[in-house]
Design a protein around this motif. Structure first.
Motif, mmCIF file in Angstrom:
data_model
loop_
_atom_site.group_PDB
_atom_site.id
_atom_site.type_symbol
_atom_site.label_atom_id
_atom_site.label_comp_id
_atom_site.label_asym_id
_atom_site.label_seq_id
_atom_site.Cartn_x
_atom_site.Cartn_y
_atom_site.Cartn_z
ATOM 1 N N THR A 300 0.868 -1.194 0.105
ATOM 2 C CA THR A 300 -0.048 0.141 -0.111
ATOM 3 C C THR A 300 0.800 1.053 -0.066
ATOM 4 O O THR A 300 0.398 2.261 -0.627
ATOM 5 N N ARG A 301 1.939 1.310 0.751
ATOM 6 C CA ARG A 301 3.125 2.393 0.825
ATOM 7 C C ARG A 301 3.483 2.585 -0.644
ATOM 8 O O ARG A 301 3.593 3.857 -1.134
ATOM 9 N N GLN A 302 3.846 1.465 -1.132
ATOM 10 C CA GLN A 302 4.259 1.786 -2.592
ATOM 11 C C GLN A 302 3.419 2.437 -3.601
ATOM 12 O O GLN A 302 3.569 3.168 -4.336
ATOM 13 N N ARG A 303 1.973 1.804 -3.462
ATOM 14 C CA ARG A 303 0.925 2.572 -4.196
ATOM 15 C C ARG A 303 0.927 3.795 -3.899
ATOM 16 O O ARG A 303 0.677 4.543 -4.936
ATOM 17 N N GLU A 304 1.060 4.207 -2.917
ATOM 18 C CA GLU A 304 0.902 5.548 -2.366
ATOM 19 C C GLU A 304 2.194 6.473 -3.137
ATOM 20 O O GLU A 304 1.750 7.677 -3.639
ATOM 21 N N LEU A 305 3.153 5.913 -3.183
ATOM 22 C CA LEU A 305 4.310 6.590 -3.791
ATOM 23 C C LEU A 305 4.016 6.689 -5.204
ATOM 24 O O LEU A 305 4.245 7.747 -5.921
ATOM 25 N N ARG A 306 3.451 5.617 -5.867
ATOM 26 C CA ARG A 306 3.087 5.440 -7.366
ATOM 27 C C ARG A 306 1.861 6.762 -7.618
ATOM 28 O O ARG A 306 1.926 7.248 -8.643
ATOM 29 N N THR A 307 1.157 7.104 -6.592
ATOM 30 C CA THR A 307 0.161 7.984 -6.774
ATOM 31 C C THR A 307 0.815 9.448 -6.799
ATOM 32 O O THR A 307 0.281 10.221 -7.648
ATOM 33 N N VAL A 308 1.585 9.601 -6.071
ATOM 34 C CA VAL A 308 2.379 11.014 -5.892
ATOM 35 C C VAL A 308 3.066 11.188 -7.145
ATOM 36 O O VAL A 308 2.687 12.263 -7.867
ATOM 37 N N ARG A 309 3.722 10.223 -7.803
ATOM 38 C CA ARG A 309 4.397 10.327 -9.161
ATOM 39 C C ARG A 309 3.397 10.441 -10.361
ATOM 40 O O ARG A 309 3.713 11.263 -11.356
ATOM 41 N N GLU A 310 2.043 9.940 -10.277
ATOM 42 C CA GLU A 310 1.171 9.982 -11.393
ATOM 43 C C GLU A 310 0.406 11.441 -11.281
ATOM 44 O O GLU A 310 -0.167 11.948 -12.222
ATOM 45 N N GLU A 311 0.197 11.950 -9.912
ATOM 46 C CA GLU A 311 -0.705 13.124 -9.864
ATOM 47 C C GLU A 311 -0.129 14.325 -9.845
ATOM 48 O O GLU A 311 -0.746 15.299 -10.245
ATOM 49 N N LEU A 312 1.096 14.461 -9.422
ATOM 50 C CA LEU A 312 1.709 15.630 -9.286
ATOM 51 C C LEU A 312 2.229 16.270 -10.746
ATOM 52 O O LEU A 312 2.437 17.568 -10.775
#
Length: 443
Positions: A300-312
């Motif tokens: 889940t933590r890695q998925r959160e980092l991927r969300t940061v890279r995709e949304e910012l």
């Protein structure tokens, strides 16, 4: 570099339900923050004093001090582990302090009083004290203790909804609450064991204190956190399912709570499975489930980092962030390098500002991610502008550090060597002169 904030381009959202200055001014007295903080602080303080008196009466002063000294040993490690899980979007410390205090004081007091009352009532009604103790430990205690610990997760979920956005938040709040509960419970068990050894004259490895320490502190310091984390996962899924009806928001936390109670009951009842029942349950259930939950949280933590890279990147295109920042903010290694870089060239205050910048940028990415799925809520526009303003105020401090971190951690780009000899570079009698260290914070 832009000298004024770019105009934000965000989707329109309804503003109904957003509190205004007028509504806050006319709020009832019990809705005011200082009243709630005062009531909560008073409740936890009184609970702490009562539980302190009860544990000290049960163990004696010397046993209490011994139990306290031994019970505190796993606490920093557990807190550090949950803070590590929460590093992507660190929650405020006040939530963790409240959770630990609730577990150590209020939940422990509820458990001691309710468990004692229920066990005595069963023993009186059945005239079977031994059976009452067994029923109390395997049925009553799991229900009472997990419900008392779940109350802290529920309170944060209801009153700190902005800080409770997913599974990791539920795991952290539940784990810290259970760590506080286990801390108080370990004081009681270890202090009582020490008093038993004092009466029997046992010392060393053969003592009851040593055996209790090995089982509760060495082998199973994660037992209570593991149970309550199941409740936290349920609340985390409910937070992610906020737009799917109230039934799911109730069903997932309730399912997590029931699973926590079931695992707690199985753990407490392991002694009924024979001489090696404890070790069998520990090896067959506790360790595999602990490994599975650890994998789930890290995934889940890695998925959160991927969300940061995709949304910012959308904010980089709009001019709020530099092109390199989404990559740096989506890497825990790059974040750490950025904080170290700022500390080395501008001091600890700059490193703290970079850490705040990282936290606000992560919250912004999660907010946009929820908005794209129609889960952001009515205050999306206001919250987005607040986060963008916080980033803009810290850009002069954070951008050089994040740019440096992005360059350091960027994946190497393969470059083909030219087919002809190139003089003046490596291997041809000339070594490049390194540039002097550059301090971007020096004016």
């Amino acid at each position: 570099m832009a000298t004024c904030p770019p105009h934000p381009s965000y989707p329109s959202a309804p503003t109904a339900g957003v509190p205004t200055a007028g509504t806050l001014r006319h709020a009832h007295w019990w809705q005011r923050p200082w009243v709630r903080y005062g009531a909560l602080t008073t409740l936890l303080t009184l609970s702490g004093l009562v539980i302190l008196a009860l544990v000290r009466e049960e163990t004696g002063t010397e046993g209490f001090l011994v139990g306290l000294g031994l019970a505190v040993l796993p606490v920093p490690l557990l807190i550090a582990a949950f803070r590590w899980l929460d590093r992507v979007e660190p929650g405020p410390w006040r939530n963790l302090v409240f959770s630990f205090a609730w577990g150590a004081c209020a939940a422990a007091l509820i458990a001691i009083v309710a468990n004692s009352f229920a066990t005595r009532w069963i023993a009186t009604a059945t005239a079977d004290p031994a059976g009452a103790d067994t029923l109390g430990s395997t049925v009553i205690a799991p229900v009472v203790e997990e419900s008392a610990k779940a109350a802290a997760v529920l309170l944060v979920f209801l009153f700190r909804r902005r800080d409770f956005t997913g599974i990791v938040d539920g795991v952290v709040i539940a784990g810290v609450t259970a760590t506080g509960f286990a801390f108080t419970e370990n004081i009681l068990y270890l202090g009582t064991a020490f008093g038993t050894d004092q009466l029997a004259g046992h010392t060393g490895i053969a003592s009851v204190t040593a055996a209790t320490f090995f089982v509760r502190i060495v082998m199973s310091p994660f037992a209570h956190p593991l149970f309550t984390v199941l409740t936290g996962i349920g609340f985390g899924i409910a937070a992610l399912s906020a737009d799917r009806g109230p039934a799911r928001r109730v069903a997932f936390p309730l399912a997590g709570l029931l699973l926590a109670m079931g695992m707690h009951a199985m753990w407490n009842g392991s002694s009924a499975f024979g001489e090696y029942g404890f070790f069998a349950v520990y090896a067959a259930f506790m360790v595999p489930i602990f490994g599975l939950l650890t994998w789930l949280v890290i995934w889940t933590r890695q998925r959160e980092l991927r969300t940061v890279r995709e949304e910012l990147p959308a904010y980089a295109v709009a001019g709020w962030l530099t092109p390199a920042e989404p990559y740096a903010l989506g890497s825990m290694r790059a974040r750490r390098i950025a904080r170290q870089y700022a500390r080395r060239y501008a001091g600890k205050a700059a490193a703290r500002e970079v850490a705040r910048y990282e936290a606000y940028a992560t919250s912004l990415a999660f907010l946009r991610h929820r908005a794209r799925r129609d889960r952001a809520g009515a205050d999306f526009v206001v919250r987005e502008q607040e986060l963008l303003d916080e980033l803009w105020r810290r850009r002069e401090t954070a951008r050089p550090a994040l740019d440096h971190a992005a360059r350091i951690t960027a994946p190497p780009v393969p470059v083909a060597a030219p087919p002809w000899p190139v003089y003046g570079v490596y291997g041809y009698g000339h070594q490049p002169t390194p540039y002097p260290a550059y301090n971007p914070y020096r004016s």
